[in-house]
Scaffold this active site. Structure first.
Site, PDB file in Angstrom:
ATOM      1  N   HIS A 168       4.554  30.810  36.702  1.00 49.58           N
ATOM      2  CA  HIS A 168       6.023  30.955  36.760  1.00 49.58           C
ATOM      3  C   HIS A 168       6.461  32.360  36.344  1.00 49.58           C
ATOM      4  O   HIS A 168       7.534  32.545  35.758  1.00 49.58           O
ATOM      5  CB  HIS A 168       6.706  29.903  35.888  1.00 49.58           C
ATOM      6  CG  HIS A 168       6.280  28.500  36.186  1.00 49.58           C
ATOM      7  ND1 HIS A 168       6.722  27.805  37.285  1.00 49.58           N
ATOM      8  CD2 HIS A 168       5.404  27.678  35.541  1.00 49.58           C
ATOM      9  CE1 HIS A 168       6.163  26.608  37.310  1.00 49.58           C
ATOM     10  NE2 HIS A 168       5.358  26.507  36.270  1.00 49.58           N
ATOM     11  N   SER A 291       9.031  58.695  47.114  1.00 52.58           N
ATOM     12  CA  SER A 291      10.482  58.779  47.193  1.00 52.58           C
ATOM     13  C   SER A 291      10.900  60.144  47.709  1.00 52.58           C
ATOM     14  O   SER A 291      10.256  61.157  47.429  1.00 52.58           O
ATOM     15  CB  SER A 291      11.106  58.537  45.810  1.00 52.58           C
ATOM     16  OG  SER A 291      12.494  58.826  45.816  1.00 52.58           O
TER      17      SER A 291
END
Length: 465
Positions: A168, A291
């Site tokens: 989870h 980037s």
């Protein structure tokens, strides 16, 4: 006066689909896979089927041997004008007739009269598509086996490399990196098993005529089909499958399963490369830019693309299941879905496997960070172990409630789990400091992980040999 190139003309040379894009295409379709589904190879496969049919019919005395020989000599895609065939398809609104006319015009001595003798368009297109798919399948399975080998080698090497297991999205218990890899290998092994089992059902041709009864072939129909498909290296159906597209959906489902597994692995690498986790990194080289504005970025761009491609393959599954809804003995309204969706699914799957092979071959594994992350919770990663040890003294359920209470206090007060345990007499009555130190050592609580790795990959590797 005109300057430069005509944009309209240039746009016709370049594909508008991402697969054919000069700018992005290489990431979405490996060149060797793209060639398999090119017009050149598609038409060649149609001609291969026509030539094999003519040869079979000549052997059975249905057409002259010299006609079959001439058809075979001229059944070469480089001898026809693909652009003219494409224009013909638009003009006559038929998917095969212009190609048949082009081939017939090439044949001397009236041999063109014997092309496509007794068969139908769907026979040729379906069987030609199966030849393309078989070529693509060879590359796909080869890449999958290569990936399997890369993962298995790493699993053996790292069967004892301890890391955090997460459920989870949260830290749960220690595992090993080799264990995580072995789970992936085991999944891939099932894919390979399904691939092998499916091949005999999927790669089957069809030469049965207009409604599948072989009426135009007479009593020789079964033999015509058997000999034609045997020449092409395809299986022989028991009955016509023009309207039974389960072979196509089985192949599409196999592709979706493989793509899904690779997408899951890619997504796991993406998550474990997060700055806050930093246990893995996809291959990096100087010059790879993350980037256009943040010079420091090292983005997991390849595995991101793999996740995109996996979702695209899954997206193609739905329309390909629609092909099951055929009407009567043949129906193009569903059949033609395959012409677009099936090559896309194969191309994207091929791209996924190519990218993942390269990623896994150069995957950077940061064991030091794996070790640091084991201690990120200050010992709480071993709460189960403490609870079970305490449970031997006071009962498992009671121990769970007590350890839960102490764990929550450790969270809230931001203190090490060991400190919280050692300050509670309900714990120290049963677990002394030395015992606590042992229980909170993550490297000694990996269960049977190394053994389970060996059960999957062993010391020998029979699957890949």
């Amino acid at each position: 006066m005109r300057h430069g190139k005509d944009p309209a003309r240039e746009s016709k040379k370049m594909g508008s689909h991402i697969i054919d894009s000069v700018v992005y295409g290489a990431g979405f379709a490996p060149p060797e896979m793209a060639e398999i589904f090119s017009d050149r190879n598609r038409v060649q496969k149609w001609f291969d089927v026509e030539a094999a049919l003519a040869q079979a019919q000549a052997e059975l005395g249905m057409i002259p041997a010299e006609a079959a020989a001439e058809i075979t000599r001229k059944a070469r895609v480089e001898l026809v004008d693909l652009a003219a065939i494409g224009a013909g398809v638009s003009q006559v609104a038929h998917s095969l007739v212009p190609a048949l006319r082009a081939l017939a015009r090439l044949c001397a001595g009236g041999a063109g009269e014997y092309i496509h003798y007794g068969t139908t368009t769907q026979d040729i297109i379906d069987t030609g598509m199966m030849l393309q798919l078989k070529e693509a399948w060879t590359l796909i399975v080869q890449e999958l086996r290569h990936i399997r080998q890369l993962l298995a080698d790493q699993a053996r090497q790292h069967k004892g490399t301890v890391m955090v297991g997460r459920t989870h999205g949260q830290q749960a218990l220690p595992i090993t990196w080799g264990y995580k890899l072995a789970v992936w290998v085991d999944e891939i092994d099932r894919h390979l098993e399904r691939c092998t089992e499916g091949e005999k059902r999927i790669f089957v041709g069809n030469i049965t005529g207009a409604v599948g009864t072989m009426a135009a072939f007479g009593e020789l129909g079964l033999e015509v089909q058997r000999r034609t498909l045997q020449r092409l290296g395809l299986g022989v159906p028991r009955i016509c499958w023009h309207s039974a597209r389960d072979r196509i959906t089985e192949l599409a489902t196999l592709l979706t399963q493989m793509a899904g597994t690779m997408g899951k692995i890619a997504n796991e690498i993406y998550n474990l490369q997060r700055t806050e986790i930093a246990e893995l990194r996809e291959p990096f080289h100087m010059g790879k830019v993350g980037s256009s504005t943040m010079p420091h970025k090292q983005n997991p761009s390849t595995v991101e693309l793999v996740v995109v491609l996996a979702r695209l393959v899954r997206g193609n599954l739905m329309p390909l299941t629609d092909t099951l809804f055929q009407e009567h003995e043949r129906d193009a309204s569903c059949w033609r879905i395959e012409w677009a969706a099936l090559p896309e699914a194969c191309l994207y799957t091929g791209a996924i496997l190519t990218h993942m092979r390269k990623v896994l071959a150069g995957l950077q594994i940061w064991e030091e960070q794996m070790t640091r992350n084991l201690h990120l919770l200050g010992g709480l990663l071993l709460s189960e172990r403490v609870m079970l040890a305490l449970g031997e003294k006071i009962g498992k359920q009671t121990a769970h409630e007590l350890v839960y209470e102490i764990a929550m206090r450790a969270y809230e007060e931001k203190i090490p789990f060991r400190q919280a345990l050692a300050s509670d007499p309900r714990i120290t009555t049963h677990l002394d400091p030395e015992r606590l130190d042992h229980l909170l050592d993550p490297t000694t609580y990996i269960g049977l992980a190394p053994l389970l790795v060996e059960q999957v990959v062993g010391s020998d590797d029979p699957v890949s040999t």
